[in-house]
Design a protein around this motif. Structure first.
Motif, short mmCIF file in Angstrom:
data_model
loop_
_atom_site.label_atom_id
_atom_site.label_comp_id
_atom_site.label_asym_id
_atom_site.label_seq_id
_atom_site.Cartn_x
_atom_site.Cartn_y
_atom_site.Cartn_z
N VAL A 1 -0.36 -3.88 -8.98
CA VAL A 1 0.56 -3.07 -8.19
C VAL A 1 0.15 -1.61 -8.32
O VAL A 1 -0.14 -1.14 -9.43
CB VAL A 1 2.02 -3.24 -8.65
N ALA A 2 0.10 -0.90 -7.20
CA ALA A 2 -0.21 0.53 -7.19
C ALA A 2 0.93 1.29 -6.53
O ALA A 2 1.50 0.83 -5.53
CB ALA A 2 -1.52 0.80 -6.44
N VAL A 3 1.25 2.45 -7.08
CA VAL A 3 2.33 3.30 -6.56
C VAL A 3 1.75 4.68 -6.30
O VAL A 3 1.11 5.28 -7.19
CB VAL A 3 3.50 3.40 -7.55
N GLY A 4 1.96 5.20 -5.08
CA GLY A 4 1.43 6.50 -4.71
C GLY A 4 2.50 7.57 -4.69
O GLY A 4 3.66 7.30 -4.35
N TYR A 5 2.10 8.80 -5.03
CA TYR A 5 3.03 9.93 -5.05
C TYR A 5 2.33 11.14 -4.45
O TYR A 5 1.22 11.52 -4.87
CB TYR A 5 3.46 10.23 -6.48
N SER A 6 2.94 11.76 -3.44
CA SER A 6 2.40 12.95 -2.80
C SER A 6 2.99 14.20 -3.44
O SER A 6 4.21 14.38 -3.42
CB SER A 6 2.70 12.95 -1.30
N LEU A 7 2.13 15.04 -4.02
CA LEU A 7 2.62 16.28 -4.60
C LEU A 7 3.03 17.27 -3.53
O LEU A 7 3.90 18.11 -3.75
CB LEU A 7 1.56 16.90 -5.52
N GLU A 8 2.40 17.18 -2.35
CA GLU A 8 2.76 18.09 -1.26
C GLU A 8 4.16 17.79 -0.74
O GLU A 8 4.96 18.70 -0.51
CB GLU A 8 1.75 17.96 -0.12
N GLU A 9 4.46 16.50 -0.56
CA GLU A 9 5.78 16.10 -0.07
C GLU A 9 6.79 15.94 -1.20
O GLU A 9 7.98 15.78 -0.95
CB GLU A 9 5.65 14.79 0.71
N ASP A 10 6.30 15.94 -2.44
CA ASP A 10 7.16 15.78 -3.62
C ASP A 10 7.96 14.49 -3.54
O ASP A 10 9.19 14.48 -3.66
CB ASP A 10 8.09 16.98 -3.78
N GLY A 11 7.22 13.38 -3.30
CA GLY A 11 7.90 12.10 -3.22
C GLY A 11 6.93 10.94 -3.20
O GLY A 11 5.72 11.12 -3.02
N PHE A 12 7.44 9.74 -3.40
CA PHE A 12 6.62 8.53 -3.42
C PHE A 12 6.26 8.12 -2.00
O PHE A 12 7.06 8.21 -1.08
CB PHE A 12 7.36 7.40 -4.14
N THR A 13 5.02 7.64 -1.83
CA THR A 13 4.51 7.32 -0.51
C THR A 13 4.38 5.83 -0.25
O THR A 13 4.54 5.38 0.89
CB THR A 13 3.13 7.97 -0.29
N HIS A 14 4.06 5.04 -1.26
CA HIS A 14 3.89 3.61 -1.02
C HIS A 14 3.90 2.84 -2.33
O HIS A 14 3.67 3.38 -3.41
CB HIS A 14 2.56 3.32 -0.30
N VAL A 15 4.17 1.54 -2.21
CA VAL A 15 3.99 0.57 -3.29
C VAL A 15 3.19 -0.58 -2.71
O VAL A 15 3.62 -1.21 -1.74
CB VAL A 15 5.33 0.05 -3.84
N THR A 16 2.00 -0.81 -3.25
CA THR A 16 1.12 -1.85 -2.74
C THR A 16 0.84 -2.88 -3.82
O THR A 16 0.39 -2.53 -4.91
CB THR A 16 -0.21 -1.25 -2.25
N SER A 17 1.11 -4.14 -3.53
CA SER A 17 0.84 -5.24 -4.47
C SER A 17 -0.30 -6.09 -3.93
O SER A 17 -0.49 -6.22 -2.72
CB SER A 17 2.10 -6.09 -4.67
N LYS A 18 -1.05 -6.70 -4.86
CA LYS A 18 -2.23 -7.46 -4.47
C LYS A 18 -2.44 -8.63 -5.42
O LYS A 18 -2.26 -8.49 -6.63
CB LYS A 18 -3.46 -6.55 -4.47
N VAL A 19 -2.86 -9.76 -4.86
CA VAL A 19 -3.22 -10.94 -5.65
C VAL A 19 -4.57 -11.43 -5.17
O VAL A 19 -4.78 -11.59 -3.95
CB VAL A 19 -2.18 -12.07 -5.52
N SER A 20 -5.50 -11.66 -6.09
CA SER A 20 -6.83 -12.14 -5.73
C SER A 20 -7.24 -13.30 -6.63
O SER A 20 -6.70 -13.48 -7.73
CB SER A 20 -7.87 -11.02 -5.82
N TYR A 21 -8.21 -14.07 -6.14
CA TYR A 21 -8.72 -15.21 -6.91
C TYR A 21 -10.24 -15.10 -6.96
O TYR A 21 -10.90 -15.00 -5.92
CB TYR A 21 -8.31 -16.53 -6.26
N ASP A 22 -10.80 -15.10 -8.16
CA ASP A 22 -12.25 -15.00 -8.34
C ASP A 22 -12.86 -16.40 -8.47
O ASP A 22 -12.61 -17.11 -9.45
CB ASP A 22 -12.58 -14.18 -9.59
N TYR A 23 -13.65 -16.77 -7.46
CA TYR A 23 -14.31 -18.07 -7.46
C TYR A 23 -15.79 -17.86 -7.74
O TYR A 23 -16.51 -17.23 -6.95
CB TYR A 23 -14.12 -18.77 -6.12
N ALA A 24 -16.27 -18.35 -8.89
CA ALA A 24 -17.66 -18.18 -9.30
C ALA A 24 -18.56 -19.11 -8.50
O ALA A 24 -18.51 -20.34 -8.66
CB ALA A 24 -17.81 -18.43 -10.79
N LEU A 25 -19.41 -18.56 -7.63
CA LEU A 25 -20.36 -19.35 -6.87
C LEU A 25 -21.59 -19.69 -7.71
O LEU A 25 -22.10 -20.81 -7.66
CB LEU A 25 -20.77 -18.59 -5.61
N THR A 26 -22.06 -18.68 -8.46
CA THR A 26 -23.18 -18.85 -9.40
C THR A 26 -22.86 -18.01 -10.63
O THR A 26 -21.77 -17.44 -10.75
CB THR A 26 -24.51 -18.39 -8.78
#
Length: 237
Positions: A172-197
């Motif tokens: 999870v990542a949370v962004g904050y703009s110092l210019e606007e003095d406020g939070f800009t987004h919350v982004t969540s991510k899920v990934s799966y690593d599949y070993a090919l070799t």
């Protein structure tokens, strides 16, 4: 603008050494061996989502990274290049980046630089980054400040937290703009690593960006939550 995701990934290559000349070579203690690694990645992404903002759909990208541990200073140096082509947005972008980090015990500190080049009418940009990261019981935490040295954006701060469960990675990542003095987004991510070799890994992912109030102030657009997905093939050597 990168990254992710991932991110997103920073660094350079530092070479250190010396040559001693003379009639009789003195007995010296060999310097410790350095650790050097590199990787190449190509990916497809349904959306180019940069710090919570939708910059276009159908993006393909390629990344080249290299990392080096200086045996004399203990600094971890990294460098890389990221190229992306956004079909729906109608633009191409090249980012060049470098960073140095050091484990201070209580946390790992890093300093980096990013150069953004756009192959259209958009102006190039540069950022200097300062970061701190720390692992707590298998949970990676970090905070990075991005200082725009070309435009007056007041700076951007991003905090992140991630955890791996075998081949599954969550973050999870949370962004904050110092210019606007406020939070800009919350982004969540899920990934799966599949070993090919032994050296190749395919990592499909899904992500969801929640745009907060201040994102509208930064980009001048309406808020709109975004779902996006993709896959990245990474080869290490």
């Amino acid at each position: 603008m990168s990254k992710t995701t991932t991110t997103s990934l920073l660094g350079g290559v530092l070479l250190a050494g010396s040559v001693l000349a003379g009639e009789v070579a003195p007995i010296t203690t060999p310097a410790p061996e350095s650790k050097f690694s590199s990787d190449i990645a190509v990916g497809y992404h349904s959306q180019y989502n940069w710090r919570g903002f939708d910059l276009g759909n159908d993006m393909v990208d390629a990344t080249v990274n290299t990392a080096f541990t200086c045996p004399y200073t203990g600094l971890d140096i990294s460098a890389g290049a990221w190229y992306a082509s956004v079909k729906d947005g109608g633009f191409d972008e090249l980012d060049l980046y470098t960073a140095a980090s050091k484990d201070l015990g209580f946390a790992t500190a890093s300093v980096g630089y990013i150069f953004y080049h756009f192959f259209d009418s958009a102006d190039d940009a540069q950022e200097v980054t300062f970061g701190l990261s720390k692992e707590f019981y298998g949970v990676e935490t970090g905070v990075t400040y991005f200082w725009d040295v070309e435009t007056d954006n007041g700076g951007y701060l991003e905090g992140s937290i991630s955890k791996s469960f075998g081949p599954v990675s969550t973050g999870v990542a949370v962004g904050y703009s110092l210019e606007e003095d406020g939070f800009t987004h919350v982004t969540s991510k899920v990934s799966y690593d599949y070993a090919l070799t032994d050296t190749a890994t395919l990592s499909p992912y899904v992500a969801y960006a929640v745009e907060l109030d201040e994102l509208e102030g930064v980009y001048g657009t309406d808020e709109e939550n975004e779902f996006f997905a993709g896959a990245v093939l990474t080869v290490t050597f």
